[in-house]
Design a protein around this motif. Structure first.
Motif, mmCIF file in Angstrom:
data_model
loop_
_atom_site.group_PDB
_atom_site.id
_atom_site.type_symbol
_atom_site.label_atom_id
_atom_site.label_comp_id
_atom_site.label_asym_id
_atom_site.label_seq_id
_atom_site.Cartn_x
_atom_site.Cartn_y
_atom_site.Cartn_z
ATOM 1 N N VAL A 81 41.037 35.594 28.384
ATOM 2 C CA VAL A 81 40.801 36.950 27.875
ATOM 3 C C VAL A 81 42.114 37.654 27.531
ATOM 4 O O VAL A 81 42.149 38.874 27.388
ATOM 5 N N THR A 82 43.188 36.879 27.384
ATOM 6 C CA THR A 82 44.529 37.448 27.206
ATOM 7 C C THR A 82 44.586 38.469 26.078
ATOM 8 O O THR A 82 45.209 39.528 26.207
ATOM 9 N N GLN A 83 43.946 38.174 24.966
ATOM 10 C CA GLN A 83 44.023 39.050 23.802
ATOM 11 C C GLN A 83 42.783 39.928 23.635
ATOM 12 O O GLN A 83 42.670 40.638 22.633
ATOM 13 N N GLU A 84 41.876 39.893 24.593
ATOM 14 C CA GLU A 84 40.642 40.668 24.462
ATOM 15 C C GLU A 84 40.843 42.100 24.947
ATOM 16 O O GLU A 84 41.560 42.342 25.919
ATOM 17 N N PRO A 85 40.190 43.078 24.301
ATOM 18 C CA PRO A 85 40.334 44.482 24.694
ATOM 19 C C PRO A 85 39.567 44.798 25.978
ATOM 20 O O PRO A 85 38.817 43.970 26.500
ATOM 21 N N MET A 86 39.739 46.015 26.462
ATOM 22 C CA MET A 86 39.139 46.432 27.723
ATOM 23 C C MET A 86 37.632 46.245 27.733
ATOM 24 O O MET A 86 37.062 45.740 28.703
ATOM 25 N N GLU A 87 36.960 46.660 26.652
ATOM 26 C CA GLU A 87 35.502 46.603 26.654
ATOM 27 C C GLU A 87 34.992 45.170 26.705
ATOM 28 O O GLU A 87 33.977 44.871 27.353
ATOM 29 N N ALA A 88 35.716 44.245 26.053
ATOM 30 C CA ALA A 88 35.315 42.838 26.092
ATOM 31 C C ALA A 88 35.486 42.272 27.498
ATOM 32 O O ALA A 88 34.649 41.494 27.973
ATOM 33 N N ARG A 89 36.553 42.656 28.161
ATOM 34 C CA ARG A 89 36.763 42.197 29.537
ATOM 35 C C ARG A 89 35.709 42.777 30.469
ATOM 36 O O ARG A 89 35.256 42.102 31.399
ATOM 37 N N CYS A 90 35.337 44.014 30.223
ATOM 38 C CA CYS A 90 34.269 44.633 31.010
ATOM 39 C C CYS A 90 32.966 43.861 30.845
ATOM 40 O O CYS A 90 32.300 43.517 31.823
ATOM 41 N N HIS A 91 32.610 43.557 29.610
ATOM 42 C CA HIS A 91 31.375 42.812 29.361
ATOM 43 C C HIS A 91 31.448 41.393 29.910
ATOM 44 O O HIS A 91 30.425 40.786 30.221
ATOM 45 N N ALA A 92 32.680 40.869 30.059
ATOM 46 C CA ALA A 92 32.857 39.516 30.593
ATOM 47 C C ALA A 92 32.836 39.479 32.115
ATOM 48 O O ALA A 92 32.854 38.392 32.701
ATOM 49 N N GLY A 93 32.839 40.680 32.764
ATOM 50 C CA GLY A 93 32.701 40.693 34.211
ATOM 51 C C GLY A 93 33.841 41.319 34.985
ATOM 52 O O GLY A 93 33.952 41.122 36.205
ATOM 53 N N LEU A 94 34.686 42.128 34.326
ATOM 54 C CA LEU A 94 35.809 42.775 34.995
ATOM 55 C C LEU A 94 35.581 44.284 35.029
ATOM 56 O O LEU A 94 35.419 44.922 33.985
ATOM 57 N N GLY A 95 35.575 44.865 36.223
ATOM 58 C CA GLY A 95 35.425 46.308 36.375
ATOM 59 C C GLY A 95 36.678 46.916 36.966
ATOM 60 O O GLY A 95 37.487 46.229 37.602
ATOM 61 N N ARG A 96 36.862 48.227 36.758
ATOM 62 C CA ARG A 96 38.038 48.908 37.304
ATOM 63 C C ARG A 96 37.695 50.318 37.734
ATOM 64 O O ARG A 96 37.008 51.053 37.019
ATOM 65 N N PRO A 171 30.275 44.060 37.470
ATOM 66 C CA PRO A 171 31.438 43.168 37.431
ATOM 67 C C PRO A 171 31.309 42.010 38.411
ATOM 68 O O PRO A 171 30.598 42.101 39.417
ATOM 69 N N ARG A 172 32.015 40.929 38.110
ATOM 70 C CA ARG A 172 32.218 39.855 39.081
ATOM 71 C C ARG A 172 33.535 40.058 39.821
ATOM 72 O O ARG A 172 33.715 39.569 40.929
ATOM 73 N N VAL A 173 34.478 40.749 39.157
ATOM 74 C CA VAL A 173 35.770 41.092 39.755
ATOM 75 C C VAL A 173 35.984 42.588 39.571
ATOM 76 O O VAL A 173 35.837 43.098 38.455
ATOM 77 N N LEU A 174 36.325 43.288 40.661
ATOM 78 C CA LEU A 174 36.542 44.728 40.612
ATOM 79 C C LEU A 174 37.980 45.035 40.964
ATOM 80 O O LEU A 174 38.485 44.619 42.012
ATOM 81 N N LEU A 175 38.665 45.792 40.082
ATOM 82 C CA LEU A 175 40.034 46.228 40.303
ATOM 83 C C LEU A 175 40.027 47.657 40.835
ATOM 84 O O LEU A 175 39.398 48.540 40.235
ATOM 85 N N LEU A 176 40.729 47.886 41.943
ATOM 86 C CA LEU A 176 40.785 49.210 42.555
ATOM 87 C C LEU A 176 42.244 49.668 42.615
ATOM 88 O O LEU A 176 43.086 48.982 43.198
ATOM 89 N N ASP A 177 42.525 50.822 42.034
ATOM 90 C CA ASP A 177 43.891 51.343 41.976
ATOM 91 C C ASP A 177 44.052 52.479 42.979
ATOM 92 O O ASP A 177 43.710 53.630 42.695
ATOM 93 N N GLU A 178 44.548 52.158 44.177
ATOM 94 C CA GLU A 178 44.836 53.143 45.223
ATOM 95 C C GLU A 178 43.674 54.108 45.447
ATOM 96 O O GLU A 178 43.852 55.330 45.436
ATOM 97 N N VAL A 179 42.499 53.555 45.697
ATOM 98 C CA VAL A 179 41.324 54.404 45.880
ATOM 99 C C VAL A 179 41.360 55.163 47.201
ATOM 100 O O VAL A 179 40.554 56.078 47.409
ATOM 101 N N MET A 180 42.283 54.809 48.106
ATOM 102 C CA MET A 180 42.390 55.539 49.375
ATOM 103 C C MET A 180 43.321 56.744 49.268
ATOM 104 O O MET A 180 43.420 57.531 50.215
ATOM 105 N N ALA A 181 44.014 56.890 48.140
ATOM 106 C CA ALA A 181 45.012 57.955 47.996
ATOM 107 C C ALA A 181 44.375 59.324 48.207
ATOM 108 O O ALA A 181 43.339 59.649 47.623
ATOM 109 N N GLY A 182 44.992 60.132 49.066
ATOM 110 C CA GLY A 182 44.534 61.492 49.303
ATOM 111 C C GLY A 182 43.451 61.636 50.355
ATOM 112 O O GLY A 182 43.065 62.763 50.692
ATOM 113 N N LEU A 183 42.972 60.517 50.897
ATOM 114 C CA LEU A 183 41.908 60.572 51.897
ATOM 115 C C LEU A 183 42.481 60.754 53.295
ATOM 116 O O LEU A 183 43.549 60.233 53.616
ATOM 117 N N ARG A 184 41.743 61.469 54.155
ATOM 118 C CA ARG A 184 42.108 61.562 55.562
ATOM 119 C C ARG A 184 41.791 60.233 56.242
ATOM 120 O O ARG A 184 41.000 59.442 55.725
#
Length: 258
Positions: A81-96, A171-184
């Motif tokens: 998926v190197t050259q595929e855009p975000m929406e194509a990767r999403c449809h292929a099973g990648l979430g963020r 998704p089959r793979v989920l990317l999480l970007d610092e989802v704990m930031a700001g939480l107690r």
């Protein structure tokens, strides 16, 4: 500590779902990510850690399709998926899910997740998307807030909504970007439980995090980055015992508990 290597691309329990081979990204004269290679396995929670400026978010942007790599390849579920855009990767099973949560503020919580369900899978009807959204609100603890407008939510609820919207794309793979930031601390532990439940539902998770107790509690393996490169890879205990990691990132024993 095991070296990062290229693994077979067949999909199944224990097989590779995401593989980066020599990913690099240059912005003018700045080489933000340099020759990064790693594999993520089916059912695995993989953490990416490192100091500020190590290239972690740039790497996540390369994985999700925000940026195209200057060199290297990316395979998702055995597909290049190197050259595929975000929406194509999403449809292929990648979430963020993003660190800065930006729901549609005047839409209800249920409507926000319904949008994700409609976007993520081709051929989904509005009725199917609404049903999937209700199911995800139950799973993420937001069912009681389904009819609230998104701007009424607390920070923890916002984080849950961001994860629910990402999961709505199936998704089959989920990317999480610092989802704990700001939480107690108590809220962070709730979020840890949510991430575990996501993995238990069959979704592999890759996350960026600075809070080391969260990394310790969640990660099956850890990739450490520094100055755009992979510095070390292994279990939490392996990488935190590595003198190079301590020198570059953790600094002192107290750094493990920051």
């Amino acid at each position: 500590m095991t070296a990062v290597g290229v693994q077979p691309s067949a999909v199944g329990r224990g097989d590779v779902v995401l593989r980066a081979d020599g990913l690099s990204k240059r912005f003018g004269g700045l080489l933000a990510v340099q020759n990064v290679s790693f594999s993520q396995y089916d059912g695995e929670i993989l953490a990416v850690i490192g100091p500020n400026g190590a290239g972690k978010t740039t790497l996540l942007n390369l994985l999700s399709g925000v940026y195209r790599p200057s060199s290297g390849r990316l395979h998702l579920l055995g597909r290049d998926v190197t050259q595929e855009p975000m929406e194509a990767r999403c449809h292929a099973g990648l979430g963020r899910a993003f660190q800065i949560v930006r729901p549609f503020p005047e839409m209800t919580v249920h409507e926000n997740v319904t949008v994700g369900a409609l976007f993520g899978t081709r051929g989904t009807t509005l009725g199917q998307a609404r049903e999937r959204a209700y199911d995800l609100l139950e799973r993420t603890g937001l069912a009681a807030h389904a009819d609230k407008e998104a701007h009424e939510l607390t920070l923890l609820q916002d984080k849950r909504l961001e994860v629910a919207r990402a999961l709505a794309t199936q998704p089959r793979v989920l990317l999480l970007d610092e989802v704990m930031a700001g939480l107690r601390p108590g809220e962070a532990q709730e979020a840890v439980g949510l991430v575990r439940s996501v993995r238990d539902s069959g979704v592999s998770v890759l996350f960026i995090e600075h809070i080391m107790p969260v990394v310790r509690d969640l990660a099956d393996r850890v990739v450490v980055m520094d100055q755009g490169q992979v510095l070390a890879e292994g279990t939490y205990h392996e990488v935190t015992a590595n003198p190079q990691v301590v020198a570059a990132y953790l600094g002192t024993e107290e750094g493990l508990h920051a």
